[in-house]
Design a protein around this motif. Structure first.
Motif, PDB file in Angstrom:
ATOM      1  N   THR A  11      70.240 -46.972 -24.775  1.00 33.10           N
ATOM      2  CA  THR A  11      70.024 -47.206 -26.199  1.00 33.10           C
ATOM      3  C   THR A  11      69.440 -48.599 -26.411  1.00 33.10           C
ATOM      4  O   THR A  11      69.619 -49.484 -25.573  1.00 33.10           O
ATOM      5  CB  THR A  11      71.349 -47.115 -26.977  1.00 33.10           C
ATOM      6  OG1 THR A  11      72.203 -48.198 -26.558  1.00 33.10           O
ATOM      7  CG2 THR A  11      72.041 -45.773 -26.762  1.00 33.10           C
ATOM      8  N   PRO A  12      68.783 -48.803 -27.559  1.00 34.79           N
ATOM      9  CA  PRO A  12      68.286 -50.149 -27.857  1.00 34.79           C
ATOM     10  C   PRO A  12      69.409 -51.200 -27.814  1.00 34.79           C
ATOM     11  O   PRO A  12      69.191 -52.319 -27.359  1.00 34.79           O
ATOM     12  CB  PRO A  12      67.698 -50.008 -29.256  1.00 34.79           C
ATOM     13  CG  PRO A  12      67.256 -48.581 -29.315  1.00 34.79           C
ATOM     14  CD  PRO A  12      68.310 -47.824 -28.542  1.00 34.79           C
ATOM     15  N   ILE A  15      70.164 -51.989 -24.168  1.00 31.86           N
ATOM     16  CA  ILE A  15      69.067 -52.782 -23.602  1.00 31.86           C
ATOM     17  C   ILE A  15      69.142 -54.220 -24.125  1.00 31.86           C
ATOM     18  O   ILE A  15      69.034 -55.173 -23.352  1.00 31.86           O
ATOM     19  CB  ILE A  15      67.700 -52.137 -23.928  1.00 31.86           C
ATOM     20  CG1 ILE A  15      67.566 -50.811 -23.164  1.00 31.86           C
ATOM     21  CG2 ILE A  15      66.551 -53.080 -23.594  1.00 31.86           C
ATOM     22  CD1 ILE A  15      66.394 -49.959 -23.595  1.00 31.86           C
ATOM     23  N   SER A  16      69.370 -54.367 -25.411  1.00 29.46           N
ATOM     24  CA  SER A  16      69.478 -55.703 -26.002  1.00 29.46           C
ATOM     25  C   SER A  16      70.640 -56.481 -25.393  1.00 29.46           C
ATOM     26  O   SER A  16      70.503 -57.668 -25.087  1.00 29.46           O
ATOM     27  CB  SER A  16      69.658 -55.584 -27.525  1.00 29.46           C
ATOM     28  OG  SER A  16      69.780 -56.845 -28.114  1.00 29.46           O
ATOM     29  N   PHE A  37      62.416 -59.244 -21.838  1.00 27.97           N
ATOM     30  CA  PHE A  37      62.200 -57.818 -22.100  1.00 27.97           C
ATOM     31  C   PHE A  37      60.746 -57.407 -21.889  1.00 27.97           C
ATOM     32  O   PHE A  37      60.472 -56.397 -21.235  1.00 27.97           O
ATOM     33  CB  PHE A  37      62.654 -57.430 -23.514  1.00 27.97           C
ATOM     34  CG  PHE A  37      62.496 -55.964 -23.757  1.00 27.97           C
ATOM     35  CD1 PHE A  37      63.375 -55.061 -23.188  1.00 27.97           C
ATOM     36  CD2 PHE A  37      61.441 -55.485 -24.501  1.00 27.97           C
ATOM     37  CE1 PHE A  37      63.212 -53.702 -23.368  1.00 27.97           C
ATOM     38  CE2 PHE A  37      61.268 -54.126 -24.689  1.00 27.97           C
ATOM     39  CZ  PHE A  37      62.157 -53.227 -24.125  1.00 27.97           C
ATOM     40  N   ASN A  55      59.259 -48.563 -26.624  1.00 28.19           N
ATOM     41  CA  ASN A  55      60.133 -49.734 -26.634  1.00 28.19           C
ATOM     42  C   ASN A  55      60.325 -50.372 -28.007  1.00 28.19           C
ATOM     43  O   ASN A  55      61.068 -51.348 -28.127  1.00 28.19           O
ATOM     44  CB  ASN A  55      59.594 -50.775 -25.657  1.00 28.19           C
ATOM     45  CG  ASN A  55      59.708 -50.303 -24.228  1.00 28.19           C
ATOM     46  OD1 ASN A  55      60.792 -50.004 -23.749  1.00 28.19           O
ATOM     47  ND2 ASN A  55      58.580 -50.223 -23.536  1.00 28.19           N
ATOM     48  N   SER A  58      63.951 -51.130 -29.158  1.00 25.69           N
ATOM     49  CA  SER A  58      64.577 -52.215 -28.397  1.00 25.69           C
ATOM     50  C   SER A  58      64.002 -53.570 -28.798  1.00 25.69           C
ATOM     51  O   SER A  58      64.744 -54.551 -28.932  1.00 25.69           O
ATOM     52  CB  SER A  58      64.393 -51.992 -26.895  1.00 25.69           C
ATOM     53  OG  SER A  58      65.043 -50.799 -26.499  1.00 25.69           O
ATOM     54  N   LYS A  61      65.472 -54.580 -32.054  1.00 25.32           N
ATOM     55  CA  LYS A  61      66.865 -55.019 -31.878  1.00 25.32           C
ATOM     56  C   LYS A  61      66.900 -56.458 -31.354  1.00 25.32           C
ATOM     57  O   LYS A  61      67.739 -57.251 -31.771  1.00 25.32           O
ATOM     58  CB  LYS A  61      67.572 -54.075 -30.900  1.00 25.32           C
ATOM     59  CG  LYS A  61      69.024 -54.357 -30.691  1.00 25.32           C
ATOM     60  CD  LYS A  61      69.854 -53.732 -31.768  1.00 25.32           C
ATOM     61  CE  LYS A  61      71.332 -53.914 -31.466  1.00 25.32           C
ATOM     62  NZ  LYS A  61      72.127 -53.925 -32.660  1.00 25.32           N
TER      63      LYS A  61
END
Length: 153
Positions: A11-12, A15-16, A37, A55, A58, A61
């Motif tokens: 999920t974003p 990933i964040s 990133f 992307n 993400s 975010k």
């Protein structure tokens, strides 16, 4: 890169969080998250594999709609496209189309020369070439906003 390849459905938020952990573990500043990133998630073939659309959540975010983070995003894109300046304009436009970069941020970037946001790895010749390639996008944004202003009169 390893995290993204092992977790293609992350999920974003996940990933964040991973990017934030990498940034803190490396003792980097919070704005370096977007650089981490972009280096991990993008290649110069971004347009062929729809990396921006994939992307976008993400990136949103990580940048949280903050102008300073959007400026660092542009800086990361400059670094990615330094050796292929024609691709920079495409990337800028795609990020705008995905509502990741605001028009004001792009116009601010376009109106300035080299700034503290510009990475040392991007020399002035490369930066100038990317700015020149981005001119049609900048012009389009200027015309679009002047059309909106005349429509509201």
């Amino acid at each position: 890169k390893k995290f993204l390849s092992k977790n293609p459905d992350a999920t974003p938020a996940a990933i964040s969080d991973k990017v934030a952990n990498e940034q803190m573990a490396s003792g980097l500043k919070s704005q370096d998250r977007i650089h981490i990133f972009v280096r991990a998630a993008f290649t110069t073939d971004f347009f062929k594999t729809k990396q921006v659309a994939k992307n976008a959540p993400s990136i949103s975010k990580i940048t949280q709609g903050k102008t300073v983070m959007e400026r660092h995003l542009i800086s990361a894109c400059e670094c990615l496209c330094a050796d292929e300046p024609k691709k920079f304009a495409v990337l800028l436009k795609q990020l705008y189309d995905e509502d990741i970069l605001e028009e004001d941020t792009i116009m601010e970037w376009a109106g300035e020369g080299r700034t503290d946001y510009t990475l040392d790895s991007v020399d002035e010749e490369q930066r100038s070439a990317m700015r020149a390639e981005a001119d049609p996008v900048v012009t389009w944004l200027q015309e679009d906003s002047s059309d909106e202003e005349s429509d509201s009169d």
